[in-house]
Structure formats: structure tokens, C-alpha cells
Enzyme design. Structure first.
Site, short mmCIF file in Angstrom:
data_model
loop_
_atom_site.label_atom_id
_atom_site.label_comp_id
_atom_site.label_asym_id
_atom_site.label_seq_id
_atom_site.Cartn_x
_atom_site.Cartn_y
_atom_site.Cartn_z
N HIS A 180 -38.65 6.59 47.12
CA HIS A 180 -39.23 6.94 45.82
C HIS A 180 -39.54 5.68 45.01
O HIS A 180 -38.82 5.33 44.08
CB HIS A 180 -38.30 7.89 45.06
CG HIS A 180 -38.19 9.24 45.68
ND1 HIS A 180 -37.12 9.61 46.48
CD2 HIS A 180 -39.03 10.31 45.65
CE1 HIS A 180 -37.30 10.85 46.90
NE2 HIS A 180 -38.46 11.30 46.40
N ASN A 181 -40.63 5.03 45.37
CA ASN A 181 -41.02 3.77 44.75
C ASN A 181 -42.51 3.84 44.37
O ASN A 181 -43.15 4.89 44.48
CB ASN A 181 -40.77 2.61 45.72
CG ASN A 181 -41.33 2.90 47.12
OD1 ASN A 181 -42.43 3.45 47.25
ND2 ASN A 181 -40.58 2.54 48.15
N ARG A 220 -45.12 2.59 45.83
CA ARG A 220 -46.01 2.88 46.96
C ARG A 220 -46.09 4.39 47.20
O ARG A 220 -47.14 4.92 47.54
CB ARG A 220 -45.56 2.15 48.22
CG ARG A 220 -46.62 2.16 49.33
CD ARG A 220 -46.20 1.31 50.52
NE ARG A 220 -46.02 -0.08 50.16
CZ ARG A 220 -47.02 -0.96 50.11
NH1 ARG A 220 -48.25 -0.58 50.39
NH2 ARG A 220 -46.77 -2.22 49.79
N HIS A 221 -44.96 5.08 47.02
CA HIS A 221 -44.98 6.55 47.14
C HIS A 221 -45.86 7.15 46.05
O HIS A 221 -46.63 8.08 46.30
CB HIS A 221 -43.55 7.09 47.04
CG HIS A 221 -43.48 8.59 46.89
ND1 HIS A 221 -43.86 9.46 47.88
CD2 HIS A 221 -43.08 9.35 45.84
CE1 HIS A 221 -43.70 10.71 47.46
NE2 HIS A 221 -43.23 10.67 46.22
N HIS A 251 -45.35 11.35 38.63
CA HIS A 251 -44.45 12.42 39.06
C HIS A 251 -43.04 11.97 39.45
O HIS A 251 -42.12 12.78 39.46
CB HIS A 251 -45.08 13.20 40.23
CG HIS A 251 -44.88 12.56 41.56
ND1 HIS A 251 -45.59 11.45 41.98
CD2 HIS A 251 -44.01 12.85 42.58
CE1 HIS A 251 -45.21 11.11 43.19
NE2 HIS A 251 -44.25 11.94 43.58
N ASP A 252 -42.82 10.68 39.79
CA ASP A 252 -41.47 10.23 40.16
C ASP A 252 -41.03 9.01 39.35
O ASP A 252 -40.22 8.20 39.84
CB ASP A 252 -41.41 9.90 41.66
CG ASP A 252 -41.02 11.10 42.51
OD1 ASP A 252 -40.31 11.98 41.99
OD2 ASP A 252 -41.44 11.17 43.68
N ALA A 274 -34.68 16.14 61.77
CA ALA A 274 -35.03 16.15 60.34
C ALA A 274 -36.45 16.65 60.14
O ALA A 274 -36.72 17.42 59.20
CB ALA A 274 -34.87 14.74 59.76
N GLN A 275 -37.38 16.26 61.01
CA GLN A 275 -38.78 16.56 60.80
C GLN A 275 -39.22 17.93 61.33
O GLN A 275 -40.09 18.56 60.73
CB GLN A 275 -39.64 15.46 61.43
CG GLN A 275 -39.58 14.13 60.70
CD GLN A 275 -39.99 14.24 59.25
OE1 GLN A 275 -39.16 14.37 58.36
NE2 GLN A 275 -41.29 14.24 58.99
#
Length: 492
Positions: free
Chosen positions: A226-227, A229-230, A266-267, A426-427
Site C-alpha cells: 500500500h504505497n 505505486r499502488h 483511496h489509500d 493465496a491467489q
């Protein structure tokens, strides 16, 4: 100039003005400006620079010679006056130049101080990463004195000139978000707002747009996932969806502005620990927002704290009613990114899908909520070489949280536990039960993008299932090998 007895007598100059003799009297105490005034009054000339030329005829008498000398002195006085004015102008210009140099030097000092501050921030964050004893989100969430101060000078990030190839690639989900430096991503975001007509339609000052984007960048943390680039990744996917689905034809420009700005914000200030941790750890945010989407509420608050700064307010030229609608729209969309509300939002959209009406404001709001959700978790729509690194980043962030939860005695989600989860496991579940059903629903409204959006998801699901089969086969072989070794040791 005469004997001592005549020192204090007035002096006279005789002027021939159009055949009329005019006598001008002055004393030795007259300065050059007084003399100029006397001549202007006597001749009726304006008070502007002019040249006095003494004219003689024939042999000069002693008196005429005195007059000649006197006129020469007057001319010299006039010349000095005009030279002083020129000198004053030169001095004023020189002072202005010096002031400009001082101002530029001051800006350089400010940049140096900012660099020092950024270096200190990076060192502090590296020190925090080296130990896991303090949670960065458990106490003070936002350093308002540092982060939300906008840059008052003209933003100085290097402008990346977008090539036509880049401009075309930006409109596609296949865009490789890993190839770009922060200043290049900022330039791409800036281009999107111009290209969509938002700068023109909402009268956004281009310099304010730059400052706003820089402040947005500064308020994303350096988390594994969550940076900033995201943030760019989600916004670029939204830009792609607007293009692929021809949303500018179907929605209003205000809706487009809400979609883009909500994606950018949004983040904001995400700490790298999700809502479950916030609530279980009883953090400041969980207490402030009563356990109701604490992170998403915080992202909204930071977004409008930034917009409250005049230097960063890209909405400064909209009227009060427009601002109210835009603000409510952005808040609604950011709150919709809480995955705890996933089923609720998707089910509500499915109910209106068969009778969807673009003139129905509620229908459009439901669509915008689903669109930002799609973009927020859209990494697997991208090519494998772009999507897979994001899985590693997300797992790293998950493992950081689960390690902290274990150390603090809090519940640990199995899909975050480094001892239990693998990349394929996970995916697969996420693709089969979240991503594919949501994008299948969206493509019912936009069938023209089914192949672009769904085909990569199906391929990603199949690939991870193959990887899981390989992992399972390796584990089974290892299990049999261990059993054989155990039997062999018993027989001995």
C-alpha cells in the site's frame, strides 16, 4: 563673476523669446532645480529635459562674456540633474536584480532543508523496519506538521515528456507500472487529468494540480504494497476503464472527476496493517471511527485535509453545491474499497444490472463503487510479469502483520500466516471467489471488454492451479521419502 560688493546681488539672464526680451533673476543660492524652474516659468516651456545653447553675435562685451559663463554653468547644472535621475534608475534596477538573487538563494536553501528532512525521514523509517516492537499505526497516525504542509514554490519534480507510445499504453490494462520512477508517475497522473478534460472543465490551476499530486505522493507511506505505486496502479487502471468502456460518453464529467480523484486518494497514509488489526489492537483509528472501516475513513479524512490547503485545492473553482456532491462522491467510493463490504456492494449491483439506467443517479453510484473496487484489486488483470511482483509485495505486508499479531497475542488470519500460506493457495481462492465473479458481473454491462479483462484472470487462475499441483506433488514425494526413512531407521 563680479566684485565682492556684488556678491549678494541677484544675477540676471536675458532671454529672447519670440522677439520678446525676458529677464530671469536668480541669486547664488539657487540650485540647479531652482534654475530649471525659473527658465521653464520664463519661457513657458514644459518641465522636461531640454538643451540650453548660448548664442552670441559679433564681439562679446565683458557683460556678455559673464552671461556666457553663467549660461555654461546653468547647462552643467541641468546635465548633473538629468544624470542623477539616470543614476537613480540604474540603482533601482540593480537593487531589483539583487533582490531576485536573494530570493533564488532562499529557494535553494529551502530545497536543501527539505532534502535533509527527507533523509532523516528515510533513516527513521529504516530504523523502524529493523525492529518490530512498536506499531507505527497504534499511536499517532499523521504527522500534520510535516506531511500536510504543501510546497509553496512551483513544484520542481522533473517533468517527464510523454511519448505518443506511452500515451497510448496508458489507456490499456497491460501498462507496465514497474518501469516508472515517482516523477514519471506524477507526470502520467498529471497527463490523465488534462487528457480527460478535467483541468479545463473544472478550471483547475495546472500549478495547483502539480502541488496536489506532490502532496498526495508525500502522504503515501513506504509500505511493501500500500504505497504510491499502488495508488498510481489503481488510478491508471481506472483511466483504462474510462477509455475501454467509453465512460465519458455514458457518465458526466463530475462522475469522471470523482472516479479519478477517489482512485488517487483511496489509500492515503495507509499504515500497512489492515482493519482487522486496527480493531483487534484497539488502535487510535479504530477508536476514532468506532470500528467502522477505520482505514477507509482515515483515507477520506487525509484526502480532504490536503484539499483544505489553498495551495493544493484542485476544487477551488467549483461552487458550494458542486463541491458538496464531489466530496460525497469521493467519500462513498473510498469507503466502498473496504473488502468487508464486498458481498454487500456486489449483490446490490447485481440487482440493478438487468434494468441499469445511466440517468438513475443511484444506479450510477453503484456502478462507480464497483468500478473502484475492480481497479483496487485489478493486478491479476495485468500481464503475468506485471502482476506477480504485486503478489510478493502483498504477502510481505501480510507476513509483517501476522508476525506482529503473534507477538501481541492477537488472532492471526490463515491467509496471512507465513507458516501456512503459499503464493498459489493465496491467489487461487481470491481469483475464483472474488476477482472473476466481480469482473464477470461488470462485463455483463460492458461486454466489449470481456476478453481484455476476463481472459487474463482465467489464465492466472489456471497457472496458479498448476503451480499448486506441482507444490502438492513435491510435498507428497517429500512425505513418502520421510516415511521411508522412518521405516528404515526402525528396521535397523
Amino acid at each position: 563673476m563680479g566684485s565682492s560688493s556684488s556678491t549678494y546681488r541677484p544675477k540676471y539672464v536675458y532671454l529672447d523669446i519670440g522677439g520678446r526680451i525676458q529677464k530671469v533673476a536668480f541669486s547664488k543660492y539657487c540650485n540647479s532645480r531652482d534654475i530649471m524652474e525659473l527658465f521653464c516659468i520664463a519661457t513657458g516651456l514644459p518641465r522636461t529635459p531640454y538643451k540650453v545653447i548660448p548664442v552670441t553675435t559679433g564681439q562679446q562685451t565683458e557683460k556678455e562674456e559673464l552671461f556666457q559663463n553663467l549660461l555654461t554653468q546653468v547647462i552643467e547644472q541641468f546635465s548633473r540633474v538629468f544624470k542623477i535621475d539616470e543614476l537613480k534608475t540604474d540603482v533601482a534596477n540593480h537593487l531589483a536584480m539583487l533582490e531576485k538573487r536573494v530570493e533564488l538563494e532562499g529557494l535553494k536553501v529551502a530545497e536543501i532543508e527539505k532534502c535533509k528532512s527527507d533523509i532523516k525521514k528515510m533513516r527513521d523509517e529504516m530504523a523502524a523496519r529493523s525492529t518490530r516492537t512498536n506499531c507505527p499505526c497504534k499511536y499517532s497516525f499523521l504527522d500534520e506538521s510535516k506531511r500536510l504542509v504543501p510546497r509553496r514554490d512551483v513544484p520542481s519534480y522533473p517533468k517527464y515528456m510523454l511519448s505518443q507510445e506511452t500515451i497510448e499504453a496508458l489507456r490499456k490494462p497491460t501498462f507496465d507500472v514497474w518501469l516508472w520512477e515517482p516523477n514519471e508517475m506524477l507526470s502520467c497522473l498529471e497527463h490523465m487529468y488534462h487528457d480527460l478534460g478535467l483541468v479545463k472543465d473544472f478550471n483547475i490551476n495546472p500549478i495547483t494540480l502539480k502541488r496536489w499530486l506532490l502532496c498526495i505522493h508525500d502522504n503515501y507511506r513506504n509500505n511493501p504494497f500500500h504505497n504510491f505505486r499502488h495508488c498510481f496502479c489503481v488510478t491508471q487502471m481506472m483511466y483504462s476503464m474510462i477509455s475501454l468502456c467509453s465512460l465519458q460518453v455514458k457518465l458526466s464529467q463530475m462522475d469522471i472527476l470523482i472516479l479519478m480523484t477517489a482512485s488517487v486518494c483511496h489509500d492515503l497514509d495507509h499504515p500497512g496493517y489492515n482493519n482487522t488489526y486496527q480493531i483487534n489492537a484497539r488502535t487510535e483509528l479504530a477508536v476514532r471511527y468506532n470500528d467502522i472501516s477505520p482505514l477507509e475513513n482515515h483515507h477520506c479524512a487525509v484526502a480532504f485535509q490536503i484539499l483544505a490547503q489553498p495551495e493544493c485545492n484542485i476544487l477551488s473553482h467549483v461552487d458550494k453545491e458542486q463541491f458538496k456532491r464531489i466530496r460525497q462522491g469521493i467519500i462513498t467510493l473510498i469507503l466502498a474499497t473496504d473488502m468487508a463490504r464486498h458481498a454487500e456492494i456486489l449483490d446490490a449491483f447485481k440487482e440493478i444490472l438487468d434494468k441499469f439506467d445511466y440517468s438513475n443517479e443511484e444506479h450510477v453510484t453503484q456502478l462507480k463503487m464497483v468500478l473502484i473496487k475492480c481497479c483496487d484489486i485489478s493486478n491479476e488483470v495485468r500481464p503475468m510479469e506485471v502482476a506477480e511482483p504485486w503478489v510478493d509485495c502483498l504477502l510481505e505486508e501480510y507476513f509483517m502483520q501476522s508476525d506482529r499479531e503473534k507477538s501481541e497475542g492477537l488472532p492471526v488470519a490463515p491467509f496471512m500466516d507465513r507458516d501456512k500460506v503459499t503464493k498459489p493457495t493465496a491467489q487461487i481462492g481470491f481469483l475464483k471467489f472474488v476477482l472473476i465473479p466481480m469482473f464477470e458481473t461488470v462485463t455483463k454491462l460492458f461486454p466489449e471488454v470481456e476478453e481484455v479483462l476476463l481472459q487474463p484472470l482465467w489464465e492466472s487462475r489456471d497457472r496458479y492451479e498448476e503451480l499448486k499441483q506441482i507444490d502438492d506433488a513435491v510435498k507428497e514425494l517429500q512425505k513418502k521419502k520421510n516415511e521411508s526413512l522412518a521405516i528404515g531407521s526402525k528396521e535397523k
